[in-house]
Design a protein around this motif. Structure first.
Motif, PDB file in Angstrom:
ATOM      1  N   THR A  32      -6.264   6.539   1.863  1.00 49.85           N
ATOM      2  CA  THR A  32      -5.345   7.517   1.884  1.00 49.85           C
ATOM      3  C   THR A  32      -5.620   8.575   2.509  1.00 49.85           C
ATOM      4  N   ARG A  33      -4.636   9.605   2.967  1.00 50.78           N
ATOM      5  CA  ARG A  33      -5.081  10.656   4.152  1.00 50.78           C
ATOM      6  C   ARG A  33      -4.883  11.844   2.924  1.00 50.78           C
ATOM      7  N   PRO A  34      -7.081  12.490   3.079  1.00 51.43           N
ATOM      8  CA  PRO A  34      -7.184  13.780   2.707  1.00 51.43           C
ATOM      9  C   PRO A  34      -6.000  14.761   2.107  1.00 51.43           C
ATOM     10  N   ALA A 157     -10.995   9.306   5.427  1.00 52.21           N
ATOM     11  CA  ALA A 157     -11.157   8.409   4.680  1.00 52.21           C
ATOM     12  C   ALA A 157     -11.121   7.147   4.875  1.00 52.21           C
ATOM     13  N   VAL A 158     -11.724   5.870   4.213  1.00 55.26           N
ATOM     14  CA  VAL A 158     -13.262   4.957   4.407  1.00 55.26           C
ATOM     15  C   VAL A 158     -12.047   3.752   3.326  1.00 55.26           C
ATOM     16  N   ALA A 159     -12.486   2.602   3.715  1.00 56.12           N
ATOM     17  CA  ALA A 159     -11.965   1.550   2.762  1.00 56.12           C
ATOM     18  C   ALA A 159     -12.104   1.753   1.689  1.00 56.12           C
ATOM     19  N   GLY A 160     -11.966   1.008   0.122  1.00 57.64           N
ATOM     20  CA  GLY A 160     -11.665   1.599  -0.809  1.00 57.64           C
ATOM     21  C   GLY A 160     -13.062   0.138  -1.173  1.00 57.64           C
ATOM     22  N   VAL A 169     -10.563   4.212  -4.782  1.00 48.72           N
ATOM     23  CA  VAL A 169     -10.791   4.485  -2.893  1.00 48.72           C
ATOM     24  C   VAL A 169     -11.559   5.172  -2.762  1.00 48.72           C
ATOM     25  N   GLY A 170     -11.625   5.708  -1.327  1.00 45.66           N
ATOM     26  CA  GLY A 170     -13.360   6.075  -0.578  1.00 45.66           C
ATOM     27  C   GLY A 170     -12.790   6.939   0.562  1.00 45.66           C
ATOM     28  N   PRO A 191      -7.608   6.231  -8.782  1.00 44.49           N
ATOM     29  CA  PRO A 191      -6.764   6.241  -7.659  1.00 44.49           C
ATOM     30  C   PRO A 191      -5.521   7.152  -9.023  1.00 44.49           C
ATOM     31  N   ARG A 192      -5.575   6.468  -9.421  1.00 44.39           N
ATOM     32  CA  ARG A 192      -4.791   7.403 -10.683  1.00 44.39           C
ATOM     33  C   ARG A 192      -5.004   8.594 -10.859  1.00 44.39           C
ATOM     34  N   THR A 193      -6.270   9.323 -11.197  1.00 49.20           N
ATOM     35  CA  THR A 193      -7.052  10.638 -12.087  1.00 49.20           C
ATOM     36  C   THR A 193      -7.780  10.913 -10.885  1.00 49.20           C
TER      37      THR A 193
END
Length: 359
Positions: A32-34, A157-160, A169-170, A191-193
């Motif tokens: 996801t784009r920061p 963003a990097v791979a999770g 998510v990373g 990712p949710r919180t």
């Protein structure tokens, strides 16, 4: 009949391998784009209730000093932690060792530290200025602190990864400040919180993290209030201390007030400092505080026994990985200022010169 045994064998292999495949699958989905909203979500994750276990590993060999013994263990050893988190003012963190454990309870404006094997507990008021403790190397706490003041352009963003049962998510944080000794911070978030579940901190040019902390178990819900309440056996004695550590005690001094900025670094959060100042943002941090002669003298001896230590007109300088320490002298007295942090020796020297000009 042989094919039946093959089926049984295949099923047994799947039963063994499937959990491993699940535990090690990449997880996290597409990067996801920061954004500023993402950073805000991470910083707000202190209100997320959770419980679980964590493991922290550090390689920073800090000076052996009674005043900084716990800090040296946290940043230079492997640490096992249990945590129950209802919010930033209500939590419990247990540091588990082979010889016993030390439990810390936070309840509003006070905290209790219980050393289990000695049947001794100590209550002290919470100080916003203090040395890092076990709670600060938990991935959620450390991740929030390292993103303090970060900007979206410093994040990639990097791979999770699959961490503690979470498809995290990373991101990589590359600080843009001059004078920092931190090369990058890798962190993974629920990712949710936005709750950080793993944090790896690297020195400039480093291939191995100098500090790595990860959740190994995670339950995302508010713990029961009883889980964070200090309720000791009758045999435990409770004492009172005015300050949690040497830094909190130094900050209570009324005689000294530090400037809002030193060596081009403003205070974290923009607050006016007291006798102790914490400067910088994100992973770039410098702490400055006065030490009495009874503390400064032994620490200076420890620093000077370090083969990499050197003396300058500002004082005694000792590098510890990406952390540099500079201990100055008060003219005519045994005490001095300790300046330490993830900043270069040149930054510490500039800050020391500015303090000397104010003296």
């Amino acid at each position: 009949m042989r094919w039946r045994w093959l089926v049984v064998l295949g099923a047994a292999v799947l039963l063994v391998v499937a959990p491993l495949l699940v535990a090690h699958r990449p997880g996290g989905g597409p990067p996801t784009r920061p954004t500023a909203e993402l950073i805000a979500q991470v910083r707000a994750s202190g209100s997320v209730g959770w419980s679980g276990r964590a493991e922290s590993t550090g390689s920073l060999q800090l000076p052996s000093s009674d005043s900084f013994a716990t800090l040296g263990q946290l940043l230079g050893e492997q640490v096992e932690l249990r945590a129950w988190w209802r919010g930033e003012r209500s939590w419990r963190v247990d540091r588990v060792r082979s010889t016993g454990e030390t439990d810390t309870f936070r309840d509003g404006n006070g905290q209790v530290r219980w050393i289990f094997e000695s049947e001794r507990a100590t209550y002290s008021p919470v100080s916003t200025i203090r040395l890092p403790d076990a709670v600060d190397v938990l991935p959620p706490t450390l991740g929030r602190d390292l993103l303090q003041g970060a900007t979206p352009d410093e994040l990639t963003a990097v791979a999770g990864r699959r961490i503690a049962g979470v498809d995290a998510v990373g991101y990589v944080l590359t600080p843009s400040q001059t004078g920092t000794t931190v090369g990058r911070v890798e962190l993974w978030l629920e990712p949710r919180t936005g709750l950080p579940v793993r944090v790896d901190l690297y020195a400039k040019g480093g291939a191995v993290p100098v500090l790595s902390t990860t959740l190994t178990e995670l339950t995302l819900r508010d713990p029961d209030p009883a889980d964070v309440r200090f309720d000791p056996p009758a045999s435990v004695s409770l004492s009172y201390e005015e300050s949690t550590d040497v830094v909190a005690a130094a900050n209570g001094l009324q005689a000294a007030r530090l400037p809002r900025a030193l060596a081009g670094l403003g205070t974290r959060g923009g607050d006016a400092p007291g006798a102790v100042g914490v400067y910088g943002r994100g992973p770039t941090t410098m702490i400055v505080f006065p030490l009495r002669g009874s503390v400064a003298g032994p620490l200076r001896e420890q620093l000077e026994r370090n083969g990499a230590a050197s003396r300058s007109r500002q004082g005694t300088l000792a590098p510890v990985g990406p952390v540099n320490l500079l201990l100055t002298r008060f003219p005519g007295r045994g005490g001095g200022y300790l300046l330490a942090g993830t900043v270069t020796p040149e930054t510490l020297a500039q800050a020391a010169d500015q303090l000397q000009e104010r003296a």
